[in-house]
Design an enzyme around this catalytic site. Structure first.
Site, PDB file in Angstrom:
ATOM      1  N   TYR A 111      32.419  16.610 -29.049  1.00  0.00           N
ATOM      2  CA  TYR A 111      32.447  15.400 -28.225  1.00  0.00           C
ATOM      3  C   TYR A 111      32.582  14.147 -29.075  1.00  0.00           C
ATOM      4  O   TYR A 111      33.251  13.183 -28.690  1.00  0.00           O
ATOM      5  CB  TYR A 111      31.214  15.329 -27.303  1.00  0.00           C
ATOM      6  CG  TYR A 111      31.467  16.129 -26.042  1.00  0.00           C
ATOM      7  CD1 TYR A 111      32.229  15.589 -25.016  1.00  0.00           C
ATOM      8  CD2 TYR A 111      31.028  17.437 -25.924  1.00  0.00           C
ATOM      9  CE1 TYR A 111      32.521  16.324 -23.884  1.00  0.00           C
ATOM     10  CE2 TYR A 111      31.315  18.185 -24.795  1.00  0.00           C
ATOM     11  CZ  TYR A 111      32.059  17.617 -23.777  1.00  0.00           C
ATOM     12  OH  TYR A 111      32.376  18.344 -22.660  1.00  0.00           O
ATOM     13  N   GLY A 117      48.210  13.562 -12.476  1.00  0.00           N
ATOM     14  CA  GLY A 117      47.867  14.087 -13.805  1.00  0.00           C
ATOM     15  C   GLY A 117      46.623  14.943 -13.837  1.00  0.00           C
ATOM     16  O   GLY A 117      45.909  14.954 -14.836  1.00  0.00           O
ATOM     17  N   THR A 118      46.377  15.663 -12.748  1.00  0.00           N
ATOM     18  CA  THR A 118      45.235  16.587 -12.767  1.00  0.00           C
ATOM     19  C   THR A 118      45.692  17.990 -12.390  1.00  0.00           C
ATOM     20  O   THR A 118      46.548  18.146 -11.518  1.00  0.00           O
ATOM     21  CB  THR A 118      44.086  16.132 -11.834  1.00  0.00           C
ATOM     22  OG1 THR A 118      43.091  17.169 -11.788  1.00  0.00           O
ATOM     23  CG2 THR A 118      44.546  15.805 -10.428  1.00  0.00           C
ATOM     24  N   SER A 119      45.094  18.987 -13.049  1.00  0.00           N
ATOM     25  CA  SER A 119      45.458  20.375 -12.770  1.00  0.00           C
ATOM     26  C   SER A 119      44.907  20.837 -11.418  1.00  0.00           C
ATOM     27  O   SER A 119      45.257  21.905 -10.942  1.00  0.00           O
ATOM     28  CB  SER A 119      44.960  21.298 -13.893  1.00  0.00           C
ATOM     29  OG  SER A 119      43.580  21.105 -14.105  1.00  0.00           O
ATOM     30  N   VAL A 177      37.062  10.622 -18.787  1.00  0.00           N
ATOM     31  CA  VAL A 177      35.818  10.105 -19.370  1.00  0.00           C
ATOM     32  C   VAL A 177      36.110   9.052 -20.442  1.00  0.00           C
ATOM     33  O   VAL A 177      35.212   8.634 -21.163  1.00  0.00           O
ATOM     34  CB  VAL A 177      34.994  11.287 -19.972  1.00  0.00           C
ATOM     35  CG1 VAL A 177      34.538  12.226 -18.870  1.00  0.00           C
ATOM     36  CG2 VAL A 177      35.776  12.049 -21.044  1.00  0.00           C
ATOM     37  N   ARG A 229      36.144  13.565 -30.061  1.00  0.00           N
ATOM     38  CA  ARG A 229      36.928  13.047 -28.924  1.00  0.00           C
ATOM     39  C   ARG A 229      36.537  11.584 -28.632  1.00  0.00           C
ATOM     40  O   ARG A 229      37.388  10.768 -28.290  1.00  0.00           O
ATOM     41  CB  ARG A 229      36.707  13.939 -27.701  1.00  0.00           C
ATOM     42  CG  ARG A 229      37.324  15.333 -27.901  1.00  0.00           C
ATOM     43  CD  ARG A 229      36.964  16.271 -26.768  1.00  0.00           C
ATOM     44  NE  ARG A 229      37.309  15.711 -25.476  1.00  0.00           N
ATOM     45  CZ  ARG A 229      36.717  16.051 -24.329  1.00  0.00           C
ATOM     46  NH1 ARG A 229      35.747  16.940 -24.310  1.00  0.00           N
ATOM     47  NH2 ARG A 229      37.085  15.503 -23.201  1.00  0.00           N
ATOM     48  N   ASN A 242      52.706  14.938 -11.247  1.00  0.00           N
ATOM     49  CA  ASN A 242      52.243  15.803 -12.338  1.00  0.00           C
ATOM     50  C   ASN A 242      53.448  16.297 -13.132  1.00  0.00           C
ATOM     51  O   ASN A 242      54.510  16.545 -12.572  1.00  0.00           O
ATOM     52  CB  ASN A 242      51.456  17.001 -11.784  1.00  0.00           C
ATOM     53  CG  ASN A 242      50.583  17.646 -12.844  1.00  0.00           C
ATOM     54  OD1 ASN A 242      51.056  18.099 -13.883  1.00  0.00           O
ATOM     55  ND2 ASN A 242      49.280  17.666 -12.595  1.00  0.00           N
ATOM     56  N   CYS A 245      19.824  10.041 -23.779  1.00  0.00           N
ATOM     57  CA  CYS A 245      18.691  10.784 -24.332  1.00  0.00           C
ATOM     58  C   CYS A 245      18.398  11.992 -23.454  1.00  0.00           C
ATOM     59  O   CYS A 245      18.325  11.871 -22.227  1.00  0.00           O
ATOM     60  CB  CYS A 245      17.483   9.848 -24.394  1.00  0.00           C
ATOM     61  SG  CYS A 245      15.949  10.676 -24.866  1.00  0.00           S
ATOM     62  N   HIS A 258      33.182  12.207 -13.558  1.00  0.00           N
ATOM     63  CA  HIS A 258      32.661  13.092 -14.604  1.00  0.00           C
ATOM     64  C   HIS A 258      31.997  12.319 -15.739  1.00  0.00           C
ATOM     65  O   HIS A 258      31.867  12.838 -16.849  1.00  0.00           O
ATOM     66  CB  HIS A 258      33.781  14.002 -15.131  1.00  0.00           C
ATOM     67  CG  HIS A 258      34.309  14.946 -14.086  1.00  0.00           C
ATOM     68  ND1 HIS A 258      35.507  15.617 -14.198  1.00  0.00           N
ATOM     69  CD2 HIS A 258      33.777  15.334 -12.896  1.00  0.00           C
ATOM     70  CE1 HIS A 258      35.698  16.377 -13.119  1.00  0.00           C
ATOM     71  NE2 HIS A 258      34.666  16.211 -12.311  1.00  0.00           N
TER      72      HIS A 258
END
Ligand code: BJW
Length: 254
Positions: free
Chosen positions: A69, A195-197, A109, A72, A221, A133, A125
């Site tokens: 993460y 642009g989403t599967s 994200v 990214r 797409n 935390c 998401h």
């Protein structure tokens, strides 16, 4: 996209009173952010993103998961919004200034929609630029440089860790985001899936919900998805090329 498709979609957009756009990783691909399912390059080529994006993986191996993460997160700070993001911000301004309502739901994200000027973005998401935390839930936005220690220790509670403030498989989406999405989808008359599967729920179900309530549905797409056959217009192309054309045609001469 052929000219007839472009004209029809532009006409539907110009006449819509309530527009919802759902975006996925493909919208950020042209900014240089790898899509979720393509994110495993270099050091990460032997890992499965479906396994890393889970609370179980973080529990079992927090070092590996937070390293992935963080790599990214650092990359996201080095990229810029692309013409697809900019076109959606312009679409929002145009629809609102004509008195309509506009809601941008994103599964991304990376915060690139915010940086392009979109407002009221519903982050389904969460966000990778914010970490929280594991004990107190308090949030922090680390500087753009790589974190120094993995897994990162929480500055808020001794012995606790920091984790990205994203939604992993099996976790609940933020309640306010789901409520905002449900409201917008229930009342829209035009829905874009870009642009989403279209395989990750609940977001993958929004197009069908919108359609069942009478909205027209447009998919943009690069590739075919499980949604492609059930929409009013299925456009095969790159969002950074198609979206600017749609917005330009909808308000040409306005
Ligand atoms: C381009 C392009 C260009 C490329 N232009 N296009 C109902 C049925 C079945 C299962 C479930 C269900 N309800 C819930 C579930 C379980 C689960 C789920 O959906 N599983 C499926 C895999 C089957 N959902 C959940 O667990 C969700 N939680 C939940 O529902 O809680 C209640 C509950 C729990 C358990 C059971 C039941 C209920 C949480 C989902 C969280 C998803 N999180 C992730 C990770 C976020 C952090 C991170 O980034 O690491 O979100 S997974 C990943 O997928 C990420 C993305 O936001 C999401 C969607 O991916 P996206 O954006 O579509 O990207 P890609 O890579 O898949 O596709 C890119 C597309 O772009 C492709 O189509 C390309 O062709 C295209 N493209 N370049 C245009 N230039």
């Amino acid at each position: 996209m052929n000219d007839r498709q472009l004209s029809e979609i532009a006409g539907a957009l110009r006449g819509a009173r309530s527009v919802v756009v759902l975006t996925g990783a493909g919208v950020s691909a042209e900014s240089g952010v790898p899509t979720f399912r393509d994110a495993m390059d270099g050091l990460w080529k032997d890992f499965d993103p479906m396994k890393l994006a889970t609370p179980e993986a973080f529990e079992a191996d927090p070092e590996t998961v937070t390293r992935w993460y963080d790599s990214r997160r650092v990359r996201v700070h080095t990229v810029k919004p692309n013409p697809g993001h900019m076109a959606l911000a312009e679409m929002e301004r145009r629809v609102r200034s004509a008195g309509g309502s506009f809601t941008l739901l994103t599964q991304n994200v990376d915060r690139l929609h915010h940086r392009a000027g979109s407002t009221g973005v519903v982050e389904l998401h969460g966000s990778i630029v914010v970490w929280r935390c594991t004990r107190t839930g308090r949030k922090v936005e680390p500087p753009p440089e790589p974190l120094e220690k993995f897994p990162p220790e929480s500055p808020f509670a001794p012995g606790a860790l920091l984790r990205p403030d994203v939604v992993w498989f099996g976790e609940m989406l933020p309640a306010e985001a789901v409520a905002a999405a449900d409201r917008a989808v229930a009342s829209c008359d035009l829905f874009f899936s870009v642009g989403t599967s279209a395989v990750v729920y609940p977001a993958a179900g929004y197009a069908a919900l919108a359609s069942a309530r009478g909205a027209k549905v447009v998919e943009i797409n690069r590739d075919e998805t499980p949604l492609s056959r059930d929409v009013d217009w299925s456009v095969r192309g790159l969002s950074g090329e198609v979206l600017p054309q749609v917005v330009e045609r909808a308000w040409a001469g306005a």
